[in-house]
Scaffold this motif. Structure first.
Motif, PDB file in Angstrom:
ATOM      1  N   SER A   1      41.153  43.327  28.486  1.00 37.91           N
ATOM      2  CA  SER A   1      41.288  42.317  29.054  1.00 37.91           C
ATOM      3  C   SER A   1      41.116  40.761  28.249  1.00 37.91           C
ATOM      4  O   SER A   1      41.871  40.019  27.831  1.00 37.91           O
TER       5      SER A   1
ATOM      6  N   PHE B   1      44.271  38.891  27.953  1.00 35.93           N
ATOM      7  CA  PHE B   1      44.481  37.880  29.025  1.00 35.93           C
ATOM      8  C   PHE B   1      45.035  36.462  28.328  1.00 35.93           C
ATOM      9  O   PHE B   1      46.130  35.763  28.722  1.00 35.93           O
TER      10      PHE B   1
ATOM     11  N   VAL C   1      42.862  43.939  36.534  1.00 37.23           N
ATOM     12  CA  VAL C   1      43.868  44.664  35.672  1.00 37.23           C
ATOM     13  C   VAL C   1      44.699  45.624  36.663  1.00 37.23           C
ATOM     14  O   VAL C   1      46.024  45.743  36.542  1.00 37.23           O
TER      15      VAL C   1
END
Lengths: 428, 428
Positions: free
Chosen positions: B271, B275, B348
């Protein structure tokens, strides 16, 4: 809270030349001697052992040496390294001193040793040499040379002091990952090793013995040369990249150091960080104390005798004029295996003799205590060798507090201690 | 030879805010549920366990969160981290792909985990909490949290999965150097641990069990809170510093990645790197594939079921809507202990369900082979976890070669493998 800690250089600001302090020494060192003839050694006499270009550097009086493009390329894998202002350590010590450290632990092998491993592999490769041999004490040098050989596509045999081989098994794994062969020295691969083992099968080795084995293998095999991780002038030359970067970075920080400190084994780390600063002392008379931090159990510069001595135990090297504890000196099994060496080397010994550098001895308990303090303030767990430099930096910072002087202290963090945690477990 | 490898940011260019992807997700994740009532969990219900500020972040829909000054200060001990163009790896693979990696291994604890350890320690300290508890799998998280607690003057108890405690003893030493207490989990310090040991005295533990023990100790002691190194939204939020820096650095390099790859355990590393890039996919429709590299033995996203499940084995956590292999799943003892977790986490998992991220499974043999190739070209010996990301990057680079596409691949080197050399010894 202070806001800038790291002083960084861009890749384009990285120095393009190494600095040779020989050019600026007021008293030149005595020559190396051929032990057979007792006459000054000639560069060509070293060629069976070392790449030609390295023997030229070994005897050179030229002030600046160009760093080859290929070496600069690989230097950029990890260089320039950061210079860090150790604000947290300063605060913990409540000292008016400004403490800076050059962080050589960011190298992929975890120490400054790669700085000379790369050019040594390069010059040998360029000459058509296919195989290299070397020794390693703590394993830092062997690891660095393994990666350098991997980069340049050469093969490497490492003789690792048996005591380290047993107590630091993961150094061997790392060398294997990079593709090297590693033997515990003394071993049965050389005549000298077999001779030692015949007398003492339980011998745990020394750096001097491992050097003898590596030299023997180099001179008895084709297309093979030997490489050394410290002591010699060309090694010290390559390591000046540390101090040359630090010089630019200290200038960016706005300070010239009053004290420059490096731990002292064969001298490469101490010389690397201090010679570029010493240049200003030698040529412009700037005030500066360069301090070699030796282990108390092996303090050649502080307690040795200045004389001609061999660099190894089997008397295969030239005779070197240096401070020495004797080539048969068997140092105590301290955790900072990289500092266990009997001699001070030609250049640093001469500088010490002439009062241009100083030295002091650090007990390993004090060294580990300093390392733990550093880890808890600056975050990085240092190599046991580097702990000696940190201990002296802390001594100096405390002195500065007592005298109320806002001194500037610079030390070299030569490596991290990730592969030395067993030593911390035993000492902390 | 290509001349610039590292793309560096200055400390002043470091991002000052974290990015919260929740704000931009087209389908918001299902809520966490209180397992007692089966009703959506409220922030205040998490406060006995977590610092208040962290529970606010956990439920926040706000796009940007300011990074506190104190956290920025400690980030600067190692951040911004370098982005590196892996020219040597590209050359070795003979691929037209451009391979970049973000080097989080330069953190003093050796992994990206410090990015969230620092704010978690900070927010707890600010609230007056004195003691923290946590668990650790491979030991990376426990080490990071130990250093963060040392910096902020708090004490920490770490429950380390027994299998890792035995196979990675030096992680414990490192945590001890930073001043933490470390127990092998399951242990007799908690009721849950005693219960497990009564049934199976030889149990070597799991991350789920260690979480249960750490939570139990936190809720049964005064002035004590629990901290978690992955899975939760606030942890993912803190880790976006990785991708936010990488975004600036990729822009400096002149490329937007086609593929962003991170290894996948609890999701913080994947992440963190992906992201900030996914933001451009979600808000501007930019083409980008974010790939979670899972271990084949524990591939929740790739082979798990999407449902409500507990985050731990003793059912002390809320119910989390996620891809899971079941909270009682006992993953194989792979060397990448940091990836041994049964669930994919709330955010996720939702992104995967909606086809916005993809995943793939990597066998540990392939992972180690990739790690050794990487070490021999780029120098750094990677963590076994990071090897999964490298393996997928290599797969993609080979695909690019086959299709002749000059794709841009970015992966996160989440940590180095200096404390995992026993795993290399076993696998190589």
């Amino acid at each position: 809270m202070k806001s800038t800690k790291k002083i960084l250089l861009s890749e384009s600001e990285m120095p393009k030349q190494w600095y040779n302090i020989l050019a600026d020494m007021p008293v030149k060192p005595l020559p190396l001697l051929n032990p057979g003839t007792n006459k000054p050694l000639l560069p060509e006499e070293m060629e069976p052992l070392f790449a030609k270009e390295l023997t030229i550097q070994e005897f050179s009086g030229k002030r600046w040496h160009d760093i080859p493009e290929e070496v600069l390329h690989y230097y950029k894998m990890y260089r320039p390294t950061p210079l860090v202002r150790a604000y947290s350590l300063e605060k913990m010590l409540d000292t008016p001193a400004r403490i800076f450290f050059k962080n050589e632990s960011v190298s992929p092998v975890g120490s400054h040793k790669l700085n000379t491993a790369l050019p040594q592999a390069y010059y040998n490769k360029k000459q058509g040499i296919k195989h290299l041999t070397t020794e390693t004490g703590a394993g830092q040098w062997g690891t660095a040379m393994s990666l350098a050989c991997k980069y340049f596509g050469m093969d490497l045999t490492v003789f690792m002091v048996k005591h380290s081989y047993m107590t630091k098994p993961y150094r061997k794994v790392m060398m294997n990952i990079y593709g090297s062969k590693v033997y515990a020295s003394p071993c049965d691969k050389t005549a000298y090793g077999r001779e030692v083992l015949a007398k003492d099968p339980d011998c745990t080795g020394s750096l001097g013995m491992a050097i003898s084995e590596a030299i023997e293998m180099a001179v008895t095999h084709e297309d093979t040369r030997y490489v050394l991780g410290s002591v010699l002038n060309h090694v010290l030359l390559h390591q000046t990249i540390i101090g040359l970067e630090a010089e630019k970075q200290m200038e960016m920080a706005g300070y010239f150091p009053d004290k420059v400190i490096g731990c002292f084994g064969g001298g490469s780390n101490f010389s690397g960080v201090s010679f570029p600063f010493l240049r200003h002392k030698l040529t412009e008379g700037r005030a500066l104390e360069a301090i070699a931090a030796e282990p108390a159990s092996c303090s050649r510069l502080t307690n040795g005798e200045f004389k001609y001595d061999f660099g190894d135990t089997a008397h295969l090297t030239p005779l070197i004029p240096m401070y020495t504890l004797g080539n048969d000196f068997m140092p105590e099994q301290i955790h900072a295996a990289g500092l266990r060496y009997h001699g001070g080397g030609q250049i640093v010994s001469q500088l010490k003799k002439d009062g241009l550098v100083s030295s002091c001895a650090v007990d390993q308990k004090e060294a580990f205590k300093a390392g733990v303090l550093f880890a808890g303030t600056e975050g990085i767990v240092p190599a046991p060798e580097s702990n000696h430099a940190i201990a002296v930096a802390i001594r100096e910072a405390i002195k500065a507090k007592e005298s109320g002087k806002a001194e500037t202290i610079l030390f070299n963090l030569s490596g991290h201690g990730h592969l030395d945690l067993a030593a911390y477990e035993a000492m902390v």
